[in-house]
Design an enzyme around this catalytic site. Sequence first.
Site, short mmCIF file in Angstrom:
data_model
loop_
_atom_site.label_atom_id
_atom_site.label_comp_id
_atom_site.label_asym_id
_atom_site.label_seq_id
_atom_site.Cartn_x
_atom_site.Cartn_y
_atom_site.Cartn_z
CE LYS A 127 -13.98 6.07 0.71
NZ LYS A 127 -13.17 6.09 1.81
CE LYS A 134 -2.40 10.82 3.19
NZ LYS A 134 -2.98 9.97 2.45
CB THR A 154 -10.25 4.97 -1.16
OG1 THR A 154 -9.59 5.04 0.18
CG2 THR A 154 -9.48 3.87 -1.59
CE LYS A 195 -6.38 13.97 0.27
NZ LYS A 195 -6.21 12.81 -0.37
NE ARG A 196 -3.90 9.77 10.19
CZ ARG A 196 -3.43 9.07 10.93
NH1 ARG A 196 -4.69 8.14 11.35
NH2 ARG A 196 -2.42 9.13 11.84
CG HIS A 200 -1.93 -0.96 1.22
ND1 HIS A 200 -3.10 -0.70 0.65
CD2 HIS A 200 -2.08 -2.17 1.74
CE1 HIS A 200 -3.97 -2.00 0.92
NE2 HIS A 200 -3.26 -2.87 1.43
C1 GLC Z 1 -2.86 3.55 2.22
C2 GLC Z 1 -2.31 4.54 1.03
C3 GLC Z 1 -3.46 5.09 0.14
C4 GLC Z 1 -4.15 3.83 -0.31
C5 GLC Z 1 -4.81 3.00 0.85
C6 GLC Z 1 -5.49 1.79 0.33
O1 GLC Z 1 -3.50 4.14 3.13
O2 GLC Z 1 -1.57 5.42 1.49
O3 GLC Z 1 -2.81 5.50 -1.07
O4 GLC Z 1 -5.45 4.36 -1.19
O5 GLC Z 1 -3.62 2.61 1.58
O6 GLC Z 1 -4.83 1.01 -0.60
#
Ligand code: GLC
Length: 839
Positions: free
Chosen positions: A677, A571, A673, A565-566, A374
């Site tokens: 959304k 980011k 993701t 987001k975080r 990820h």
């Molecule tokens: C981690 C990544 C993000 C990704 C998510 C699910 O949080 O930083 O980019 O969308 O995993 O795969």
Amino acid sequence: MTQPLIPIDQCPIQIEDDRTGTNVETLKRAFADNLFYLQGKYESLATQDDFYMALAYTLRDRLLSRWLKTTKTYMEKDVKVVYYLSAEFLMGRHMGNSLINLHLYDRVRQAVEESGLDLDEILEHEPDPGLGNGGLGRLAACFVDSLATLEIPAVGYGIRYEFGIFTQAIRDGWQAEVPDKWLRFGNPWEIAHPDQAVEVKLGGHTEMYHNEKGEYKVRWIPANRVVGIPYDTPVPGYDTNTVNPLRLWRAEASDDFNFDAFNAGNYDGAVAEKMRSETISKVLYPNDNTPQGKQLRLEQQFFFVSCSLQDIIRTHLLRHPSLHNLHDTAAIQLNDTHPAVAIAEMMRLLMDEHEMDWNTAWRVTQKTFSYTNHTLLPEALEKWSVGLFEYLLPRHLEIIYEINRRFLEDVKRWYPGDDNLISRLSLIDESGEKYVRMANLACVGSHAVNGVAALHTQLLKQDTLRDFYRLWPGKFINKTNGVTPRRWILMCNPKLAELYNSKIGEGWLKDLSQLKQLEKYVDDPDFCQQWREIKLHNKRQLAQYIWEHNGIEVDPHSMFDIQVKRIHEYKRQHLNLLHIIALYNQIKQNPDQHIVPCTFIFGGKAAPGYFMAKLIIKLTNSVADVINHDPDVRGRLKIVFLNNFNVSLGQRIYPAADLSEQVSTAGKEASGTGNMKFAMNGAMTIGTLDGANIEIREEAGEENFFLFGLTAQEVADTKAKGYNPRDYYSSNPSLKAVIDRIAAGYFSHGDKELFKPLVDSLMYHDQYMLFADYQAYVDCHKQVSKTYSDQDKWTRMSILNALRMAKFSSDRTIREYCNEIWNVQPVPIEMEEYSQENA
Ligand code: GLC
């Protein structure tokens, strides 16, 4: 021999009764009954929590017959099951989801109203189960929803943290962390199964012995034992009878725990040890994309992995005499490297506890496991010091050494003389203090390795995991992420769902590509009008929330420009801030200048130990304070930081967005993701060519996406040439003015020190290249404003975005995993017909 708990072929509940019936009268009766018998309250004395609990039990009862039938069917048919191992499941609230997936929303609303109550108020009383940090945990939650909806036999395995992700409070503009006591009032959705508890060993040493056949074997003499108790939460599919379990483990001290100490009169010592074992499942580590390397974290990982693998093996042995064909009944997915120790634990269980030889055990292991990566951030790749590993998992370290020895022997045969290659591929990092590299272990022990968006997988192949790709190109595969349209359209944006239903029925909820049929309405003035009204309605609701929670009045007609987001430097929330300050500077220079009124909304948590991320939150709130109160701005710019961003808040935010900020440095965000959304709910994206943004743009059409910034290749090239952020600063007067304003203490009551670490980090390092992308970003925003001023054009673009997001349904993602990685088939669950009255 372990036996199944109940004779499952004699499932006692076959007919409609007060615990399964779904007509309004039955629901009302069940609700009142639960209030009385489970909550022990008269209606007149009951609190909202009592009502919530009584209703939750009413729904859980209705899931149980499907749930047991699902388990029974899987057992009878001896199906192959997907086991999704994840340290995080960020499920969000269950009640609304159950109402939707059981098709009970309207009937339950009526039952609740006829009982004199308000369903929305009850729904708000559910605590948000926050057993995850961000994208990774939320992805796992979308996946289990899709698995059940697609009727795939599956179990989600994880940890039942007593404290989930902290509640974020904002004090004096700074983030403050408050413990999340989500289990305080009990959790009505789960069922504990102490009868299926398993024991987990820790520490100690290993010794050799001869077995009955005279073979050398190894046994692990642990220093410590902990018991894992499973808690199952039903995960219902949408519009199917399938209900799969999410099985989370809680750590408990074993019964015989420190009995000696106890007998010797050391009562408090024995109790202290007991508490120590139980801390294993106490708290979720609040780090996203930044491993912390704490002993307790490795204990957590091993704990849930060992519990889950023992459970998988037990299930297999109920139907099969040996484990040689485990890969025919089990596909185990590693969600990132957090559960990667499973490769070694599986080998240990097969060899030490089930008498399998090394070669067979290795073949079974590789065929059973697959691994999802990820992240591309090098600092986020997990590694554990060999010393710690040996101390906690001595047997596993031996096994890892042996896997490594055999693996590197192969490599030496394939690529003789390449010592650098060997040291890069080794499962042990020996460049300084020795570490076990968990990503290497996961790659070697799995038959498939996937990234989560096309660019991400490509970068894994050519960069992060390139040596492994060279060895086994066929192992690498892309699986672009997705999100569930049940929660992320139907549940969070009911008006939009209603509009879709009125035109094409409800089929889109299981086949999102059906939305394409609506493209013919893109020039229909009525449809466009309805589209705008829905967005305005959602914005009004969010404005109301902001007013109630932040005391800031925002204009629902202004453009809602949102980044949630975080908080992480890659980011680039601070790039967003630089742009806002640039707009502010323009207004200050020319107070009468026309600008499109804009509300900038931020939300997200920072890891408690991540100083720079916390400083970005402080800067956001400080900029908001100054700009929101400056009379020159006259309401044209508003800035809001929404505290405690979580799944429930996300459900309010995504549907209300006009513009979605997806501005990570290209090559850093694996997928994202939230970007999906937003787009599904009709927000336009301003973004870089990073993660899934690239594919969102492809699907929406490039003319329907606001693109800016360096590509991943350009980022790498610019860095290679020797990037100097000060060149951008000195040659760009607008950028200079923005930075100078922050540095001068304009947003910190004259304090020039407060934001200095942030300013210096940008001026002297700018690792994430904000300065390089600054001008392109500001220019792109001008394009956004211009387009927003033409509401017809904007509406058209918004509609096309939402209708073209079929690719980003997690149903599509899961279908691909099923066909290309797990090799599993749907298994429909048949239920007895219910009477007409209850249908
Ligand atoms: C981690 C990544 C993000 C990704 C998510 C699910 O949080 O930083 O980019 O969308 O995993 O795969």
